[in-house]
Enzyme design. Structure first.
Site, PDB file in Angstrom:
ATOM      1  N   GLU A 183      50.501  53.275  42.264  1.00  0.00           N
ATOM      2  CA  GLU A 183      51.882  52.827  42.559  1.00  0.00           C
ATOM      3  C   GLU A 183      52.934  53.463  41.642  1.00  0.00           C
ATOM      4  O   GLU A 183      53.693  52.769  40.968  1.00  0.00           O
ATOM      5  CB  GLU A 183      51.910  51.304  42.476  1.00  0.00           C
ATOM      6  CG  GLU A 183      50.879  50.675  43.406  1.00  0.00           C
ATOM      7  CD  GLU A 183      50.704  49.173  43.230  1.00  0.00           C
ATOM      8  OE1 GLU A 183      51.443  48.578  42.419  1.00  0.00           O
ATOM      9  OE2 GLU A 183      49.812  48.607  43.886  1.00  0.00           O
ATOM     10  N   GLU A 297      43.108  49.531  50.244  1.00  0.00           N
ATOM     11  CA  GLU A 297      43.270  48.103  49.930  1.00  0.00           C
ATOM     12  C   GLU A 297      43.659  47.285  51.175  1.00  0.00           C
ATOM     13  O   GLU A 297      44.467  46.375  51.118  1.00  0.00           O
ATOM     14  CB  GLU A 297      44.324  47.918  48.833  1.00  0.00           C
ATOM     15  CG  GLU A 297      44.059  48.713  47.575  1.00  0.00           C
ATOM     16  CD  GLU A 297      45.018  48.405  46.442  1.00  0.00           C
ATOM     17  OE1 GLU A 297      45.710  47.357  46.518  1.00  0.00           O
ATOM     18  OE2 GLU A 297      45.091  49.173  45.475  1.00  0.00           O
TER      19      GLU A 297
HETATM   20  O1  G3I Z   1      38.854  37.617  34.705  1.00  0.00           O
HETATM   21  C1  G3I Z   1      39.901  36.858  34.056  1.00  0.00           C
HETATM   22  C2  G3I Z   1      39.347  35.499  33.662  1.00  0.00           C
HETATM   23  O2  G3I Z   1      38.330  35.666  32.671  1.00  0.00           O
HETATM   24  C3  G3I Z   1      40.489  34.638  33.105  1.00  0.00           C
HETATM   25  O3  G3I Z   1      39.988  33.342  32.806  1.00  0.00           O
HETATM   26  C4  G3I Z   1      41.597  34.566  34.163  1.00  0.00           C
HETATM   27  C5  G3I Z   1      42.772  33.725  33.708  1.00  0.00           C
HETATM   28  O4  G3I Z   1      43.517  34.459  32.763  1.00  0.00           O
HETATM   29  O5  G3I Z   1      42.087  35.890  34.446  1.00  0.00           O
HETATM   30  C6  G3I Z   1      41.062  36.680  35.027  1.00  0.00           C
HETATM   31  O6  G3I Z   1      41.590  37.962  35.272  1.00  0.00           O
HETATM   32  C7  G3I Z   1      42.455  38.000  36.416  1.00  0.00           C
HETATM   33  C8  G3I Z   1      41.915  39.110  37.360  1.00  0.00           C
HETATM   34  O7  G3I Z   1      42.777  39.252  38.483  1.00  0.00           O
HETATM   35  C9  G3I Z   1      40.522  38.788  37.847  1.00  0.00           C
HETATM   36  O8  G3I Z   1      40.533  37.673  38.674  1.00  0.00           O
HETATM   37  C10 G3I Z   1      43.860  38.407  35.951  1.00  0.00           C
HETATM   38  O9  G3I Z   1      44.393  37.339  35.185  1.00  0.00           O
HETATM   39  C11 G3I Z   1      44.745  38.637  37.173  1.00  0.00           C
HETATM   40  O10 G3I Z   1      46.008  39.143  36.771  1.00  0.00           O
HETATM   41  C12 G3I Z   1      44.095  39.697  38.078  1.00  0.00           C
HETATM   42  O11 G3I Z   1      44.905  39.835  39.236  1.00  0.00           O
HETATM   43  C13 G3I Z   1      44.630  41.069  39.971  1.00  0.00           C
HETATM   44  C14 G3I Z   1      45.964  41.849  40.100  1.00  0.00           C
HETATM   45  O12 G3I Z   1      45.748  43.025  40.894  1.00  0.00           O
HETATM   46  C15 G3I Z   1      46.474  42.292  38.726  1.00  0.00           C
HETATM   47  O13 G3I Z   1      45.498  43.112  38.106  1.00  0.00           O
HETATM   48  C16 G3I Z   1      44.124  40.693  41.353  1.00  0.00           C
HETATM   49  O14 G3I Z   1      42.837  40.076  41.227  1.00  0.00           O
HETATM   50  C17 G3I Z   1      44.013  41.946  42.205  1.00  0.00           C
HETATM   51  O15 G3I Z   1      43.651  41.600  43.535  1.00  0.00           O
HETATM   52  C18 G3I Z   1      45.349  42.707  42.244  1.00  0.00           C
HETATM   53  O16 G3I Z   1      45.108  43.882  42.949  1.00  0.00           O
HETATM   54  C19 G3I Z   1      46.251  44.759  43.144  1.00  0.00           C
HETATM   55  C20 G3I Z   1      45.767  46.203  42.959  1.00  0.00           C
HETATM   56  O17 G3I Z   1      45.225  46.367  41.669  1.00  0.00           O
HETATM   57  C21 G3I Z   1      46.911  47.181  43.217  1.00  0.00           C
HETATM   58  N1  G3I Z   1      47.471  46.976  44.565  1.00  0.00           N
HETATM   59  C22 G3I Z   1      47.934  45.583  44.790  1.00  0.00           C
HETATM   60  C23 G3I Z   1      46.771  44.611  44.588  1.00  0.00           C
HETATM   61  C24 G3I Z   1      47.181  43.196  44.925  1.00  0.00           C
HETATM   62  O18 G3I Z   1      48.132  42.731  44.023  1.00  0.00           O
END
Ligand code: G3I
Length: 392
Positions: A183, A297
């Site tokens: 992005e 995605e």
């Molecule tokens: O694994 C930790 C866990 O140990 C912890 O307890 C919890 C609470 O803090 O966080 C967990 O990590 C989270 C992770 O997802 C895994 O579930 C992060 O906080 C959370 O920010 C993360 O969100 C991801 C997001 O990107 C930001 O990285 C989403 O799952 C993921 O689906 C989303 O994916 C993005 C792509 O990378 C780029 N394109 C858009 C897409 C959707 O937003």
């Protein structure tokens, strides 16, 4: 500040090759690397002499399926047996949705933590499915310490190259493709096409070329992608994003940046119609620059769709069909089609794209009970299907 090299775990997937009848040029490793699935590989198995000719000409008219995959969460993999079974059953490849991002792998400036990523790589190896990496450089999912560590051009260059060299180097030969930069285009291109980030602040657009060159050096066999969203729809903002993306890719190609492909994320949104003409033209321009296209995605935002599941599923399936029909109509087929998750039971949308009525989202090919929906059948018409696992 550079951390000590992190020893690769012994459990990293060994390279397995498909049986001898497929010539070296088409071994499983190479096919998996380009995202071609084991299933598709088996259907490829030509005689040695035909393998040499099977290239551009055949690819252009090939009616073969395209590998299908999904984003995978280490958290869900650890706690839900059905989840792992569904992925192993239906997917030719997976991409960690979070485990390879900076905030997951970099607890501190001098430490790497690959626990979650290694779990996914091990699962994939045990189930003979490919893996792609996501993502080496993004404006988001950065650890808090990054703002103290990156305060100049030099420190930005040092941190960026160190991170990419360590992460890509660790999975050299096992991760077949990477979203190197995720992005990079601004939400509202026009005055400023490049999205503002800590990397652009200190390196301008140079961060993109630097990231690709570092990734290429760390694993010359991996396919390197630039990944973008909101380039699928009709409307001025989306047209501006497509224009800025093509401009960026052209500039990178002119600079000799080692880029192999473009990821079209495909987070579809029925509020906006898919601009089939503009999207086809975009795929054509990418192809004309000698780059591959991957659907990286795919899912459908349904927060404004009717509550009724059958009605929603019909609308989302139709959106996916229109999208895939357009992307797959190009001269060369996408290297893979991946959905961003596989089951409605686990989707990022439940946190980021909530419905006003509080009903769970239904953006993915399998419902929350892992039953295939209309969307699944549409995807399988275009993408790889492990014949033995087709839903009965
Ligand atoms: O694994 C930790 C866990 O140990 C912890 O307890 C919890 C609470 O803090 O966080 C967990 O990590 C989270 C992770 O997802 C895994 O579930 C992060 O906080 C959370 O920010 C993360 O969100 C991801 C997001 O990107 C930001 O990285 C989403 O799952 C993921 O689906 C989303 O994916 C993005 C792509 O990378 C780029 N394109 C858009 C897409 C959707 O937003």
């Amino acid at each position: 500040m550079l951390g000590k090299p992190v020893p690769a775990p012994s459990a990293l997937p060994e390279q397995t090759c498909i049986t001898s009848q497929v010539p070296e040029s088409l071994t499983r490793r190479k096919l998996l690397k380009t995202g071609v699935s084991a299933f598709a590989a088996a259907s490829l198995a030509p005689s040695a002499e035909s393998a040499a000719t099977m290239d551009a000409a055949d690819r252009a008219k090939q009616t073969r399926s395209i590998p299908y995959g999904a984003a995978i969460s280490s958290v869900n993999l650890a706690r839900d047996k059905q989840y792992g079974e569904a992925i192993a059953r239906y997917c030719d490849l997976v991409v960690p949705d979070a485990a390879l991002k900076w905030d997951a792998t970099r607890p501190s400036p001098d430490r790497f933590d690959f626990t979650d990523a290694d779990m996914i790589l091990k699962f994939a190896s045990e189930n003979k499915i490919g893996v792609r990496g996501h993502t080496l450089v993004w404006y988001a999912a950065l650890p808090k310490w990054i703002d103290q560590a990156v305060t100049s051009r030099e420190s930005a260059e040092r941190e960026l190259t160190h991170h990419i060299a360590e992460v890509v180097g660790r999975y050299r030969g096992t991760i077949g493709s990477w979203d190197v930069v995720n992005e990079p285009i601004a939400e509202e291109p026009g005055t400023q096409d490049l999205r503002e980030s800590i990397w652009s602040r200190y390196l301008g657009t140079d961060y993109i070329d630097l990231a690709f060159r570092t990734a290429r050096m760390a694993d010359p066999t991996a396919q390197l992608y630039l990944n973008e969203y909101d380039i699928e729809f009709a409307g001025d903002r989306f047209a501006a994003k497509r224009k800025a993306l093509v401009g960026l890719i052209r500039a990178l190609k002119d600079k000799g940046t080692p880029i192999d492909g473009v990821g079209i994320q495909g987070h579809l949104d029925p509020r906006f119609s898919i601009d089939t003409e503009a999207l086809a033209a975009l795929v054509g321009e990418i192809d004309a620059m000698g780059l591959r296209v991957m659907v990286t995605e795919l899912d459908v935002k349904d927060q404004f769709l009717p509550a009724d599941p059958a009605t929603r599923d019909a609308i989302t399936a139709k959106a996916v069909e229109t999208f895939l029909q357009t992307v797959c109509a190009g001269v060369h087929r996408p290297t893979a089609v991946l959905t961003w998750g596989i089951t409605d039971r686990y989707t990022w949308m439940r946190y980021y794209v909530k419905r006003a009525d509080g009903l769970p989202n239904r953006p993915l090919p399998l419902d929350a009970g892992f039953r295939p929906k209309k969307m699944f059948a549409v995807i399988q018409r275009f993408a790889g299907q492990k014949a033995s696992q087709l839903p009965q």
